[in-house]
Structures are given as C-alpha cells and as structure tokens.
Enzyme design. Sequence first.
Site, PDB file in Angstrom:
ATOM      1  N   LYS A   4      44.310  68.002  13.117  1.00 14.62           N
ATOM      2  CA  LYS A   4      44.263  69.448  12.987  1.00 14.62           C
ATOM      3  C   LYS A   4      42.850  69.858  12.544  1.00 14.62           C
ATOM      4  O   LYS A   4      42.369  69.404  11.510  1.00 14.62           O
ATOM      5  CB  LYS A   4      45.291  69.930  11.956  1.00 14.62           C
ATOM      6  N   THR A  37      49.761  78.137  15.859  1.00 18.04           N
ATOM      7  CA  THR A  37      49.726  79.181  14.831  1.00 18.04           C
ATOM      8  C   THR A  37      49.871  80.598  15.391  1.00 18.04           C
ATOM      9  O   THR A  37      49.050  81.039  16.193  1.00 18.04           O
ATOM     10  CB  THR A  37      48.447  79.138  13.964  1.00 18.04           C
ATOM     11  N   ARG A  51      58.794  69.061  15.217  1.00 17.40           N
ATOM     12  CA  ARG A  51      57.789  68.933  14.153  1.00 17.40           C
ATOM     13  C   ARG A  51      58.465  69.029  12.791  1.00 17.40           C
ATOM     14  O   ARG A  51      59.160  69.996  12.492  1.00 17.40           O
ATOM     15  CB  ARG A  51      56.747  70.035  14.296  1.00 17.40           C
ATOM     16  N   ARG A  61      45.430  75.474  -4.093  1.00 18.07           N
ATOM     17  CA  ARG A  61      46.440  76.518  -4.341  1.00 18.07           C
ATOM     18  C   ARG A  61      46.219  77.177  -5.689  1.00 18.07           C
ATOM     19  O   ARG A  61      45.628  76.593  -6.600  1.00 18.07           O
ATOM     20  CB  ARG A  61      47.856  75.936  -4.282  1.00 18.07           C
TER      21      ARG A  61
END
Length: 537
Positions: free
Chosen positions: A254, A312, A60, A103
């Site tokens: 995802k 995760t 990945r 962010r």
Amino acid sequence: MISNTSDIPLLAGGNIDVAMVKKANTSGARRTKIICTLGPACWAVEQLESLIEGGMNVARFNFSHGSHEGHKECLDRLRQAAKNMNQNVVPRILLLSSSPEIRTGFFADGAKSIEVKKGETLTLTSDYDFKGHSKKLACSYSKLATSVNPGQSILVADGSLVLTVLSCDVATGEVLTRVENNAKIGERKNMNLPGVIVDLPTLTDKDIDDIVKWGIPNNIDYIAASFVRKAEDVLFIRKILAENGGDGIKIICKIENQEGLDNYLDILKVTDGIMVARGDLGMEIPPEKVFLAQKYMIREANIAGKPVVTATQMLESMINNPRPTRAECSDVANACFDGTDAVMLSGETANGAYSRQAVEIMARTCAEAETSINWNELYQSVANSCRKRYQLSATESLASSAVKTAADMGAKAIVVYSESGRTARLVAKFRPAMPICVLTPSERVARQCFGLFKGCYAYVVDTLEDTEKLDKEVMRECRVAKVAKAGDPIVFVCGETFGTGATNQIKVEFVQDDLRGTVNHDHLDNNNAEYNGCTIS
C-alpha cells in the site's frame, strides 16, 4: 483527452456512440477483479454468499480491528458460503496489516469526544498516558517534537481537523499548534504528518503476530502491507514470511505517503503487487494531486507486469445509500481506463447497509468501462511501452507473442499451463481481448491468478505432465461452455518439459466437432463458478 494509442493525435473515445450507451450489458464478461472488505454488515453466511454472487473475487480481512478468534470465525463462514455455492478453491484471502499508525490518545473524565474552535491553540504531547481535553491531546508518536517544524500541517481524523505547527519543545516532547477549523473528534483518531519522514517500524509486533499466528496457519493468499515506504520494508516482510513457512503468500504494498511515492520504483521491483491507497495518500499529498499519483503508479505497475489495486472511497456514498453518485461510478470506470487490475470496496461492504448492491454496481461499472477499451490497441501500447523501457525476458516475449498470436487468429481463449503463476501474470500483463484460462496443480496459485490477474480464471489439475490430454479436455470444456465452437482456435502457452520455469512453447489448436465421451469435471476443478462475474461465457 487525447488518445494514447493512436499514431496521430485524436480525441479519445472515438469508438463510443449512442448505441453503446443504450446497449444492455452484464458483468459476466468482466475482467477487472473486485476486493471486498468483510465486517459486521456482511459476515453472516447468507450475506457472504450474496457478495460472492454479486462479484466478489477477493475477501479482505482488516486486522486494524477485531481479534484472531473473530476473524477465524468469519473465515470459516466465508469458506462455508463458498462451499454452499460450489466454489471449490475459493475464497481468496487478503490480510491487511494494521500498520504503524500515529493516533491521538484518550480523553479525561470519560469523555467520548471533544470540540475545538478555529483560531485556538492545541498542544500535542508525546506522553500517551496523558488524558486529553480541548486544550491538550496525547499523540502516539514519541518523536513528534523532533519530526515536525513550525508552519507544517498536522491532519487529524482523516483531515477533518487541520492543525498548523507553531512551536516544538523537544525537552518536554510537546508541539504547540493552531486550530484551523471547528471540529469535533473522538478518541484514538488517526494523524497524518504531510511531508514528514516518520521513524516507525515496517511491521509492529502485532502485525508480525497477525501474520505468523493467523495468516500463515490459515493459508491466506496475500498480505496488504500498510504504509510501505521503501524496498527494504518489502524485503523485511518477505523474510518474516520465509522464516515462518509463508513463502507462497504474495505481498501487496500500500502506497500511502510521500516517502512511499518517492521510492515507488524501487518498491515495485521487489513487491508482488501494488495498492493505490488514496485515503491516506490524500492526507499526505495535496488532494488535487492524488489522481496524478494514481495514474503514475498504475502505469508503472502495468509496465512491470505487477497487479495493481485501486482503493478507498470508490463507492463511499453506498455505505448509507442504495445508489452511488455518478461521480463515484466515473471514478471506478476511470480506474479501469487507467489500467487497474482490481478495485476495492472498504466501508461499503464492511459497514454499509447495501453491501450486495455495492458489489453489483461496481461489477457492472467495470464491465461497462471494459466494453469501450480497444484491447488490441492496448496490447500494442503495453508492448511498445515495455520495449521502450527495457529488453523483454524470454518468458515475457513468449507471453507477448501468445497475445499477439491470439489477436491475429481471433482465438477464443488463451490457455496457460503454469506451476508458479508467473507465466499467467505475464500473459495478463499484455491485456488480451480474450479470457485467460490458467491450469495449475497448485490451489494457492489458482486462487492468486484468479484473484488479482486481470482477465484470468483458473482450474486446478492433478498434473501438467500430459499436456496433450489437457489440451483436448480444455477444448471440450470451451465447447460445452459455448465459449468456442468447432473450428475456433485456442492458443496454448506451455512447456516442452515439466516443471517451474519450463514455459517455452506457444501452440494453436482448433476446437473439434467430436464431443464423444464424458467431460471429466473432477479433473478440472472449477475456480470460477457462474456467480462471480469473471466468467468466460
């Protein structure tokens, strides 16, 4: 827990005893695939060889970090590592799009971090040029003030800072919040808005540039699309791929927020695979609900026959420690019991001090979990769940029959001749107890089948036209590899005619005594090798 496969109510785990706990096991029979995130801790050639040997099936590349040049250098080293280990058509490459993230901004006076105290107020401004301090921070989401309401939570830096919205000033683009805990945070930390439908694009300009100028030219196999929220997101990504010569690349969605979960069944219809991204999902929904979402998504993907990845913090402690916690091993095993096709390592391999050990313990844990699964009952459970939901297609019915035939006859392997990989995917859907051998003339199809389809390994062949010759060659290979002995049955799934969509035949052949002649290893290009833990031996 109650057994999901018994005709009468029984506790699960009735096939597990002390002897099974004590029995030595190897990762060689592992069906579940492992994805490893590459990073500074593992991107030298020797380290990449170590990951391959330990059990990595898919590499990945995280495009939230690094440059095209840096990723290309890492890819070249990965391919060199595979070549050094005689893995002819690996590695399998997954590109992770960086996603439209929210962010925090930068700080004033060159500060690298700020501290906030519980009970204080903190203002968030959508002016991203503002240099922040402990009383006011910039936020990259321009519509923050119109998206949140008083009383809602805002999570910063993976939830290490929790804010409660007090008021919103749409005119100035500012949101006043109350700090709910003491925290120290750095610049550009991620922000989550639980329960909020954010107005952000599916792909940023950077994501498109990464796909078009790096992913497609470098012949990647999958794109892991971040924060997919609706089916239209997938169709947009597929359009970008088609317009730029990337039709063969598979899309792994995802699912990371409530909107994606709400639209999950629509997304599942159009995607090639699913990633249960528990990190951000745990920020968007209550953490005690994440395991329910995981089970729901995996089950639906199993019924749809789409590969699903669980990701995760699976072995998070191994970033710093040589051994995982027992809870982490249980997490990996439970993902296997839930029905995941693959599990993923992130920081454990990208930044961890024990990347090789992390892959090895994950491989062993998956293999151990699989020893306690009754595969024949699992086949029946998948088949029944599908028939209850919808009528099987012709190819699906053929795949189900092949698995049933193999189980009834005690076949040592199921061999699938496949141009596109679709038949191989459907055979893998029904979870046979024996390995699935995929023969295809396409290197990319071989990589994709071996990369994410549970229990599959693959060979590249020159052509599928002469199936009689291939049958004999496969049976010789099985005999040489000690997968089968003379007289053992092998189930073949193929077509009477040649070409995509022509699969219409199941046949059973028996391994012969006669091994005269030399096995043509050049004709069957092994995509499996002895290292990576999903072998047929």
